[in-house]
Motif scaffolding. Sequence first.
Motif, PDB file in Angstrom:
ATOM      1  N   ARG A 135      11.911  16.015  14.635  1.00 11.96           N
ATOM      2  CA  ARG A 135      13.204  15.825  15.298  1.00 11.96           C
ATOM      3  C   ARG A 135      13.393  14.356  15.673  1.00 11.96           C
ATOM      4  O   ARG A 135      12.456  13.696  16.091  1.00 11.96           O
ATOM      5  N   THR A 136      14.628  13.904  15.573  1.00 14.45           N
ATOM      6  CA  THR A 136      14.942  12.521  15.935  1.00 14.45           C
ATOM      7  C   THR A 136      15.120  12.399  17.450  1.00 14.45           C
ATOM      8  O   THR A 136      15.244  13.407  18.155  1.00 14.45           O
ATOM      9  N   VAL A 137      15.163  11.175  17.921  1.00 13.44           N
ATOM     10  CA  VAL A 137      15.437  10.921  19.335  1.00 13.44           C
ATOM     11  C   VAL A 137      16.785  11.532  19.716  1.00 13.44           C
ATOM     12  O   VAL A 137      16.927  12.163  20.771  1.00 13.44           O
ATOM     13  N   THR A 138      17.783  11.362  18.844  1.00 11.38           N
ATOM     14  CA  THR A 138      19.108  11.907  19.124  1.00 11.38           C
ATOM     15  C   THR A 138      19.061  13.421  19.250  1.00 11.38           C
ATOM     16  O   THR A 138      19.640  13.990  20.184  1.00 11.38           O
ATOM     17  N   GLU A 139      18.371  14.077  18.316  1.00 15.88           N
ATOM     18  CA  GLU A 139      18.256  15.541  18.395  1.00 15.88           C
ATOM     19  C   GLU A 139      17.580  15.963  19.696  1.00 15.88           C
ATOM     20  O   GLU A 139      18.034  16.899  20.372  1.00 15.88           O
ATOM     21  N   GLN A 140      16.515  15.276  20.049  1.00 12.60           N
ATOM     22  CA  GLN A 140      15.792  15.618  21.279  1.00 12.60           C
ATOM     23  C   GLN A 140      16.670  15.368  22.506  1.00 12.60           C
ATOM     24  O   GLN A 140      16.643  16.144  23.455  1.00 12.60           O
ATOM     25  N   ALA A 141      17.431  14.277  22.500  1.00 11.74           N
ATOM     26  CA  ALA A 141      18.298  13.973  23.635  1.00 11.74           C
ATOM     27  C   ALA A 141      19.387  15.041  23.790  1.00 11.74           C
ATOM     28  O   ALA A 141      19.702  15.450  24.915  1.00 11.74           O
ATOM     29  N   LEU A 142      19.944  15.488  22.681  1.00 12.23           N
ATOM     30  CA  LEU A 142      20.960  16.539  22.754  1.00 12.23           C
ATOM     31  C   LEU A 142      20.358  17.845  23.267  1.00 12.23           C
ATOM     32  O   LEU A 142      20.969  18.544  24.090  1.00 12.23           O
ATOM     33  N   LEU A 143      19.156  18.167  22.818  1.00 12.42           N
ATOM     34  CA  LEU A 143      18.476  19.365  23.314  1.00 12.42           C
ATOM     35  C   LEU A 143      18.148  19.227  24.804  1.00 12.42           C
ATOM     36  O   LEU A 143      18.250  20.199  25.557  1.00 12.42           O
ATOM     37  N   LEU A 144      17.794  18.020  25.228  1.00 11.19           N
ATOM     38  CA  LEU A 144      17.550  17.775  26.648  1.00 11.19           C
ATOM     39  C   LEU A 144      18.822  18.064  27.447  1.00 11.19           C
ATOM     40  O   LEU A 144      18.766  18.700  28.504  1.00 11.19           O
ATOM     41  N   GLY A 145      19.947  17.612  26.936  1.00  9.15           N
ATOM     42  CA  GLY A 145      21.223  17.884  27.611  1.00  9.15           C
ATOM     43  C   GLY A 145      21.481  19.370  27.759  1.00  9.15           C
ATOM     44  O   GLY A 145      21.952  19.832  28.805  1.00  9.15           O
ATOM     45  N   GLU A 146      21.160  20.139  26.723  1.00 10.21           N
ATOM     46  CA  GLU A 146      21.325  21.589  26.805  1.00 10.21           C
ATOM     47  C   GLU A 146      20.414  22.179  27.872  1.00 10.21           C
ATOM     48  O   GLU A 146      20.817  23.085  28.618  1.00 10.21           O
ATOM     49  N   GLU A 147      19.198  21.650  27.957  1.00  9.07           N
ATOM     50  CA  GLU A 147      18.261  22.137  28.980  1.00  9.07           C
ATOM     51  C   GLU A 147      18.765  21.823  30.385  1.00  9.07           C
ATOM     52  O   GLU A 147      18.587  22.627  31.301  1.00  9.07           O
ATOM     53  N   GLY A 200      21.857  21.710  31.244  1.00  4.16           N
ATOM     54  CA  GLY A 200      22.866  22.742  31.469  1.00  4.16           C
ATOM     55  C   GLY A 200      22.231  24.063  31.879  1.00  4.16           C
ATOM     56  O   GLY A 200      22.737  24.762  32.769  1.00  4.16           O
ATOM     57  N   GLU A 201      21.106  24.413  31.251  1.00  6.41           N
ATOM     58  CA  GLU A 201      20.398  25.636  31.623  1.00  6.41           C
ATOM     59  C   GLU A 201      19.842  25.535  33.040  1.00  6.41           C
ATOM     60  O   GLU A 201      19.824  26.524  33.782  1.00  6.41           O
ATOM     61  N   LEU A 202      19.407  24.331  33.439  1.00  5.57           N
ATOM     62  CA  LEU A 202      18.954  24.135  34.819  1.00  5.57           C
ATOM     63  C   LEU A 202      20.109  24.386  35.785  1.00  5.57           C
ATOM     64  O   LEU A 202      19.934  25.042  36.808  1.00  5.57           O
ATOM     65  N   PHE A 203      21.291  23.873  35.454  1.00  2.32           N
ATOM     66  CA  PHE A 203      22.448  24.093  36.325  1.00  2.32           C
ATOM     67  C   PHE A 203      22.708  25.587  36.499  1.00  2.32           C
ATOM     68  O   PHE A 203      22.980  26.057  37.615  1.00  2.32           O
ATOM     69  N   LYS A 204      22.638  26.346  35.407  1.00  2.00           N
ATOM     70  CA  LYS A 204      22.833  27.792  35.498  1.00  2.00           C
ATOM     71  C   LYS A 204      21.758  28.437  36.368  1.00  2.00           C
ATOM     72  O   LYS A 204      22.053  29.330  37.173  1.00  2.00           O
ATOM     73  N   ALA A 205      20.520  27.986  36.197  1.00  2.00           N
ATOM     74  CA  ALA A 205      19.426  28.552  36.991  1.00  2.00           C
ATOM     75  C   ALA A 205      19.615  28.248  38.474  1.00  2.00           C
ATOM     76  O   ALA A 205      19.339  29.100  39.328  1.00  2.00           O
ATOM     77  N   VAL A 206      20.083  27.048  38.781  1.00  3.24           N
ATOM     78  CA  VAL A 206      20.345  26.701  40.189  1.00  3.24           C
ATOM     79  C   VAL A 206      21.472  27.571  40.728  1.00  3.24           C
ATOM     80  O   VAL A 206      21.391  28.082  41.853  1.00  3.24           O
ATOM     81  N   ARG A 207      22.514  27.763  39.938  1.00  6.03           N
ATOM     82  CA  ARG A 207      23.620  28.638  40.364  1.00  6.03           C
ATOM     83  C   ARG A 207      23.083  30.031  40.672  1.00  6.03           C
ATOM     84  O   ARG A 207      23.415  30.614  41.705  1.00  6.03           O
ATOM     85  N   LYS A 208      22.255  30.554  39.784  1.00  6.02           N
ATOM     86  CA  LYS A 208      21.678  31.887  39.990  1.00  6.02           C
ATOM     87  C   LYS A 208      20.811  31.889  41.251  1.00  6.02           C
ATOM     88  O   LYS A 208      20.916  32.800  42.080  1.00  6.02           O
ATOM     89  N   HIS A 209      19.985  30.880  41.417  1.00  7.85           N
ATOM     90  CA  HIS A 209      19.091  30.786  42.572  1.00  7.85           C
ATOM     91  C   HIS A 209      19.874  30.723  43.883  1.00  7.85           C
ATOM     92  O   HIS A 209      19.450  31.256  44.900  1.00  7.85           O
ATOM     93  N   GLN A 210      21.033  30.063  43.849  1.00 13.78           N
ATOM     94  CA  GLN A 210      21.867  29.911  45.041  1.00 13.78           C
ATOM     95  C   GLN A 210      22.911  31.033  45.173  1.00 13.78           C
ATOM     96  O   GLN A 210      23.808  30.950  46.003  1.00 13.78           O
TER      97      GLN A 210
END
Length: 111
Positions: free
Chosen positions: A29-41, A43-53
């Motif tokens: 995977r390229t740096v760009t691919e990894q960075a985009l996947l990081l962005g998705e993660e 977003g998943e953290l935001f959802k997890a925080v919403r669920k936690h709260q």
Amino acid sequence: MRPLAPDFDLNDLQRYVATMEQERGFSGRTVTEQALLLGEEVGELFKAVRKHQNLGTAAGSVVGTVDEELADIMIFVCAIANRLGIRLNEAITRKEALNETRVWASGVPAS
């Protein structure tokens, strides 16, 4: 692959991620691919925080836990750092040395 020791440091984590990526076929995977996947993660953290709260999430949305999503984020950060030859422990030390020269008021950096 040997598991990480419970008291691992950032260098250990970066080496582990490099090995894990090789074994799982992610090293191409390229740096760009990894960075985009990081962005998705993130977003998943935001959802997890919403669920936690107890703020609710979209119906049918699969939501992990905050600790799982933070771990995923750390893995992607290490993967990006590895591709760019960045040692995170050194980068954090340098950045915090710079931050220590700044004036902070109420937790907000001065302009």
